[in-house]
Design an enzyme around this catalytic site. Structure first.
Site, mmCIF file in Angstrom:
data_model
loop_
_atom_site.group_PDB
_atom_site.id
_atom_site.type_symbol
_atom_site.label_atom_id
_atom_site.label_comp_id
_atom_site.label_asym_id
_atom_site.label_seq_id
_atom_site.Cartn_x
_atom_site.Cartn_y
_atom_site.Cartn_z
ATOM 1 N N GLY A 72 -9.053 -25.294 2.864
ATOM 2 C CA GLY A 72 -8.974 -24.834 1.606
ATOM 3 C C GLY A 72 -7.361 -23.972 0.968
ATOM 4 N N ALA A 73 -7.023 -25.293 0.364
ATOM 5 C CA ALA A 73 -5.347 -25.219 1.067
ATOM 6 C C ALA A 73 -5.250 -24.277 -0.661
ATOM 7 C CB ALA A 73 -4.636 -26.192 0.768
ATOM 8 N N GLY A 74 -5.372 -23.589 -1.443
ATOM 9 C CA GLY A 74 -5.068 -23.051 -2.388
ATOM 10 C C GLY A 74 -3.980 -22.114 -2.994
ATOM 11 N N ASN A 89 -11.781 -12.938 3.087
ATOM 12 C CA ASN A 89 -12.171 -10.825 2.026
ATOM 13 C C ASN A 89 -12.802 -10.908 2.423
ATOM 14 O OD1 ASN A 89 -9.675 -11.337 0.876
ATOM 15 N ND2 ASN A 89 -9.970 -12.481 -0.797
ATOM 16 N N LYS A 97 -7.691 -2.471 2.729
ATOM 17 C CA LYS A 97 -7.844 -3.723 1.820
ATOM 18 C C LYS A 97 -8.908 -4.375 1.719
ATOM 19 C CE LYS A 97 -6.995 -8.420 0.683
ATOM 20 N NZ LYS A 97 -6.134 -9.788 0.978
ATOM 21 N N ASN A 134 -11.329 -3.128 -2.889
ATOM 22 C CA ASN A 134 -11.735 -4.369 -3.933
ATOM 23 C C ASN A 134 -13.151 -4.298 -3.983
ATOM 24 O OD1 ASN A 134 -9.302 -6.300 -3.498
ATOM 25 N ND2 ASN A 134 -9.558 -7.454 -1.683
ATOM 26 N N ASN A 143 -12.747 -4.482 -8.018
ATOM 27 C CA ASN A 143 -12.913 -5.935 -8.151
ATOM 28 C C ASN A 143 -14.483 -6.059 -8.900
ATOM 29 O OD1 ASN A 143 -11.940 -8.001 -7.076
ATOM 30 N ND2 ASN A 143 -11.375 -6.774 -5.628
ATOM 31 N N SER A 149 -9.238 -10.368 -8.803
ATOM 32 C CA SER A 149 -9.619 -12.450 -8.471
ATOM 33 C C SER A 149 -11.386 -12.273 -8.716
ATOM 34 C CB SER A 149 -10.034 -12.165 -7.115
ATOM 35 O OG SER A 149 -10.633 -11.204 -6.374
ATOM 36 N N GLU A 181 -17.733 -12.937 -5.328
ATOM 37 C CA GLU A 181 -17.116 -12.539 -4.302
ATOM 38 C C GLU A 181 -18.523 -11.163 -3.840
ATOM 39 O OE1 GLU A 181 -13.430 -13.755 -1.524
ATOM 40 O OE2 GLU A 181 -13.254 -13.256 -2.748
#
Length: 325
Positions: free
Chosen positions: A7-9, A103, A205, A209, A213, A274, A286
């Site tokens: 998942g190389a974003g 996350n 964290k 969020n 979010n 996000s 999410e």
């Protein structure tokens, strides 16, 4: 050391670029679409601190092409995890460590957590148990992401701030696998401490969020508005107070108070969370990893969380109507 970024974003790309630049690990990137094509053709470009670096990690479209790895770093958004777990199997051998850099409350949360809930499944993030079966918790090393990065165009990662990836074993030990990955990340220029209480870090964290979010998705407001408007700030604070009670009942200790955590969010300024970005782009949000799991844990712990429950109901409706749930 073989390290695969699945998942190389933005964040996965940042990690891959710095590890590949150091050259001490064999780095494989699994990606797709134009991003993969650009990396295969031109390499992976990292823009950080005004400097550009181009590296050439191995870039492939599938786990089968990558083969067995020592570490598989999962940097996917939480909703994608269930569908991706089966795809990851060719990467996982007898000695593979799965690095959970996702996350929210992770699927392995209750693994090796001493107490009455040890081994319990978090149903909101792993409703069928398939994630836990395919990505066994005993193979997992926790990782908390603090940097921020973006993909301004395919094959390019722009690193905006932060350099810390905190690691931790579910049982709190300083294992050889944790220390080895910490050394590799540190050599690549990151701060990668191994902490004995990784769940404390998860919650610090998550604490912001779980409130910032959802409220941003419901109101389309940026962080400066959420933390600056008196009514929104009050809702945000109440959600965080409820969540703190849940976490503390499960053994978590917070190093800062709620108002300092909100102030930290305010310092980011006019930032779209996000979740708001996902909503605007029609991508899965999410919802359950960031808030549904908190409400679930509140029920498990027997702690009232009425504000979180109300916001969750509104958020699920908002996400469904937008086709993002």
């Amino acid at each position: 050391m073989k390290i695969c970024i699945f998942g190389a974003g933005a964040i996965g790309g940042l990690m891959a670029a710095k590890l590949a630049a150091k050259g001490e690990a064999e780095v494989t990137v699994i990606a797709r679409g134009p991003h993969l094509a650009a990396m295969q053709a031109n390499g992976l470009k990292l823009i950080s601190d005004g400097q550009e670096t181009v590296v050439h990690p191995r870039c492939v479209a599938s786990a089968a092409e990558a083969g067995r790895q020592d570490y598989v770093v999962i940097t996917l958004k939480a909703p994608a995890l269930a569908g991706a777990a089966a795809q990851m199997q060719p990467l996982i051998g007898e000695g593979t460590t799965i690095v959970s850099a996702v996350n929210g409350v992770p699927w392995w949360y209750f693994h090796k957590l001493a107490g009455p809930h040890e081994g319990r499944r978090v149903e909101s993030v792993d409703p069928t148990g398939e994630v836990g079966r395919l990505l066994p918790p005993e193979r997992v090393l926790g990782c908390i992401i603090y940097p921020a990065a973006e993909v301004p165009e395919p094959g390019v990662i722009e690193h905006t701030y932060g350099d810390r990836f905190t690691l931790g074993e579910p049982d709190g030990s300083r294992s050889d696998r944790a220390m080895a990955l910490s050394a590799a990340l540190s050599a690549a220029g990151f701060k990668a401490p191994v902490r004995p209480k990784i769940r404390d870090e998860i919650w610090v964290k998550l604490w912001g969020n779980l409130a910032f979010n959802p409220l941003s998705a419901l109101t389309t407001a940026t962080l400066d508005v959420i933390t600056g408007d008196a009514e929104l700030r009050a809702v945000c604070r109440q959600m965080m107070v409820e969540a703190q009670a849940v976490a503390e009942s499960l053994g978590v200790r917070f190093a800062i108070d709620v108002d300092k955590r909100i102030a930290g969010g305010a310092e980011v300024g006019a930032h779209k969370t996000s979740m708001l970005q996902d909503l605007e782009r029609g991508r899965p949000m999410e919802v359950d990893a960031l808030l549904g799991s908190v409400v679930e844990l509140a029920g498990i712990a027997g702690i009232p969380a009425p504000t979180c429950q109300t916001v969750l109901a509104l958020l699920r409706t908002r996400a469904r109507l937008a086709g993002c749930y």
